[in-house]
Design a protein around this motif. Structure first.
Motif, PDB file in Angstrom:
ATOM      1  N   ARG A   1       0.851  -1.192   0.000  1.00  0.00           N
ATOM      2  CA  ARG A   1       0.000   0.000   0.000  1.00  0.00           C
ATOM      3  C   ARG A   1       0.884   1.239   0.000  1.00  0.00           C
ATOM      4  O   ARG A   1       2.019   1.209   0.460  1.00  0.00           O
ATOM      5  N   ILE A   2       0.350   2.311  -0.535  1.00  0.00           N
ATOM      6  CA  ILE A   2       1.045   3.590  -0.599  1.00  0.00           C
ATOM      7  C   ILE A   2       0.694   4.337   0.689  1.00  0.00           C
ATOM      8  O   ILE A   2      -0.476   4.557   0.977  1.00  0.00           O
ATOM      9  N   VAL A   3       1.707   4.703   1.473  1.00  0.00           N
ATOM     10  CA  VAL A   3       1.445   5.356   2.755  1.00  0.00           C
ATOM     11  C   VAL A   3       1.614   6.872   2.682  1.00  0.00           C
ATOM     12  O   VAL A   3       1.157   7.578   3.573  1.00  0.00           O
ATOM     13  N   ARG A   4       2.280   7.369   1.616  1.00  0.00           N
ATOM     14  CA  ARG A   4       2.471   8.804   1.537  1.00  0.00           C
ATOM     15  C   ARG A   4       2.483   9.221   0.068  1.00  0.00           C
ATOM     16  O   ARG A   4       3.072   8.548  -0.773  1.00  0.00           O
ATOM     17  N   GLY A   5       1.850  10.324  -0.253  1.00  0.00           N
ATOM     18  CA  GLY A   5       1.847  10.856  -1.604  1.00  0.00           C
ATOM     19  C   GLY A   5       0.741  10.261  -2.455  1.00  0.00           C
ATOM     20  O   GLY A   5      -0.008   9.375  -2.035  1.00  0.00           O
ATOM     21  N   VAL A   6       0.626  10.790  -3.663  1.00  0.00           N
ATOM     22  CA  VAL A   6      -0.381  10.327  -4.617  1.00  0.00           C
ATOM     23  C   VAL A   6       0.361   9.970  -5.914  1.00  0.00           C
ATOM     24  O   VAL A   6       0.650  10.838  -6.729  1.00  0.00           O
ATOM     25  N   PRO A   7       0.673   8.690  -6.105  1.00  0.00           N
ATOM     26  CA  PRO A   7       1.428   8.306  -7.296  1.00  0.00           C
ATOM     27  C   PRO A   7       0.560   8.349  -8.554  1.00  0.00           C
ATOM     28  O   PRO A   7      -0.649   8.140  -8.502  1.00  0.00           O
ATOM     29  N   THR A   8       1.203   8.627  -9.680  1.00  0.00           N
ATOM     30  CA  THR A   8       0.494   8.601 -10.955  1.00  0.00           C
ATOM     31  C   THR A   8       0.370   7.149 -11.419  1.00  0.00           C
ATOM     32  O   THR A   8       0.966   6.240 -10.837  1.00  0.00           O
ATOM     33  N   ALA A   9      -0.383   6.963 -12.480  1.00  0.00           N
ATOM     34  CA  ALA A   9      -0.560   5.607 -13.020  1.00  0.00           C
ATOM     35  C   ALA A   9       0.782   5.044 -13.492  1.00  0.00           C
ATOM     36  O   ALA A   9       1.064   3.852 -13.317  1.00  0.00           O
ATOM     37  N   GLU A  10       1.632   5.900 -14.078  1.00  0.00           N
ATOM     38  CA  GLU A  10       2.939   5.450 -14.546  1.00  0.00           C
ATOM     39  C   GLU A  10       3.833   5.035 -13.376  1.00  0.00           C
ATOM     40  O   GLU A  10       4.567   4.055 -13.459  1.00  0.00           O
ATOM     41  N   GLU A  11       3.782   5.789 -12.296  1.00  0.00           N
ATOM     42  CA  GLU A  11       4.585   5.444 -11.119  1.00  0.00           C
ATOM     43  C   GLU A  11       4.120   4.124 -10.497  1.00  0.00           C
ATOM     44  O   GLU A  11       4.939   3.306 -10.078  1.00  0.00           O
ATOM     45  N   LEU A  12       2.818   3.911 -10.442  1.00  0.00           N
ATOM     46  CA  LEU A  12       2.301   2.635  -9.925  1.00  0.00           C
ATOM     47  C   LEU A  12       2.710   1.473 -10.830  1.00  0.00           C
ATOM     48  O   LEU A  12       3.069   0.401 -10.344  1.00  0.00           O
ATOM     49  N   ALA A  13       2.657   1.701 -12.137  1.00  0.00           N
ATOM     50  CA  ALA A  13       3.060   0.643 -13.068  1.00  0.00           C
ATOM     51  C   ALA A  13       4.538   0.310 -12.887  1.00  0.00           C
ATOM     52  O   ALA A  13       4.923  -0.860 -12.918  1.00  0.00           O
ATOM     53  N   ALA A  14       5.381   1.324 -12.685  1.00  0.00           N
ATOM     54  CA  ALA A  14       6.802   1.087 -12.464  1.00  0.00           C
ATOM     55  C   ALA A  14       7.022   0.326 -11.161  1.00  0.00           C
ATOM     56  O   ALA A  14       7.871  -0.576 -11.088  1.00  0.00           O
ATOM     57  N   LEU A  15       6.264   0.658 -10.135  1.00  0.00           N
ATOM     58  CA  LEU A  15       6.383  -0.033  -8.852  1.00  0.00           C
ATOM     59  C   LEU A  15       5.976  -1.498  -8.978  1.00  0.00           C
ATOM     60  O   LEU A  15       6.681  -2.393  -8.497  1.00  0.00           O
ATOM     61  N   VAL A  16       4.872  -1.753  -9.648  1.00  0.00           N
ATOM     62  CA  VAL A  16       4.414  -3.129  -9.831  1.00  0.00           C
ATOM     63  C   VAL A  16       5.421  -3.912 -10.664  1.00  0.00           C
ATOM     64  O   VAL A  16       5.736  -5.071 -10.360  1.00  0.00           O
ATOM     65  N   GLY A  17       5.986  -3.284 -11.700  1.00  0.00           N
ATOM     66  CA  GLY A  17       7.004  -3.951 -12.513  1.00  0.00           C
ATOM     67  C   GLY A  17       8.239  -4.290 -11.710  1.00  0.00           C
ATOM     68  O   GLY A  17       8.802  -5.370 -11.836  1.00  0.00           O
TER      69      GLY A  17
END
Length: 70
Positions: free
Chosen positions: A9-25
């Motif tokens: 889960r993201i505990v701080r900030g609001v990531p963009t869709a691209e940032e979430l995709a990079a994290l999942v990758g």
């Protein structure tokens, strides 16, 4: 962890869709098995067609020896 709990889960900030995709990758790459796959077995039929020596060996008598059976 239960089945309904998220894996992260993201505990701080609001990531963009691209940032979430990079994290999942990045997580997917880190959790992948590092063992190399076993090489495919080579049949004796295919192996017999390959030359025993990849490159000819230079030296005295090499030209003559290249035509001799191995």
């Amino acid at each position: 962890m239960s089945a309904e709990e998220p894996l992260f889960r993201i505990v701080r900030g609001v990531p963009t869709a691209e940032e979430l995709a990079a994290l999942v990758g990045a997580i997917a790459v880190r959790t992948r098995s590092t063992a190399a796959p076993a090489p495919a077995p080579v049949s004796h039929w295919a192996r017999s067609a390959r030359p025993a020596i990849a490159a000819p060996i230079a030296g005295p008598g090499a030209w003559r020896a290249s035509g001799l059976p191995r």
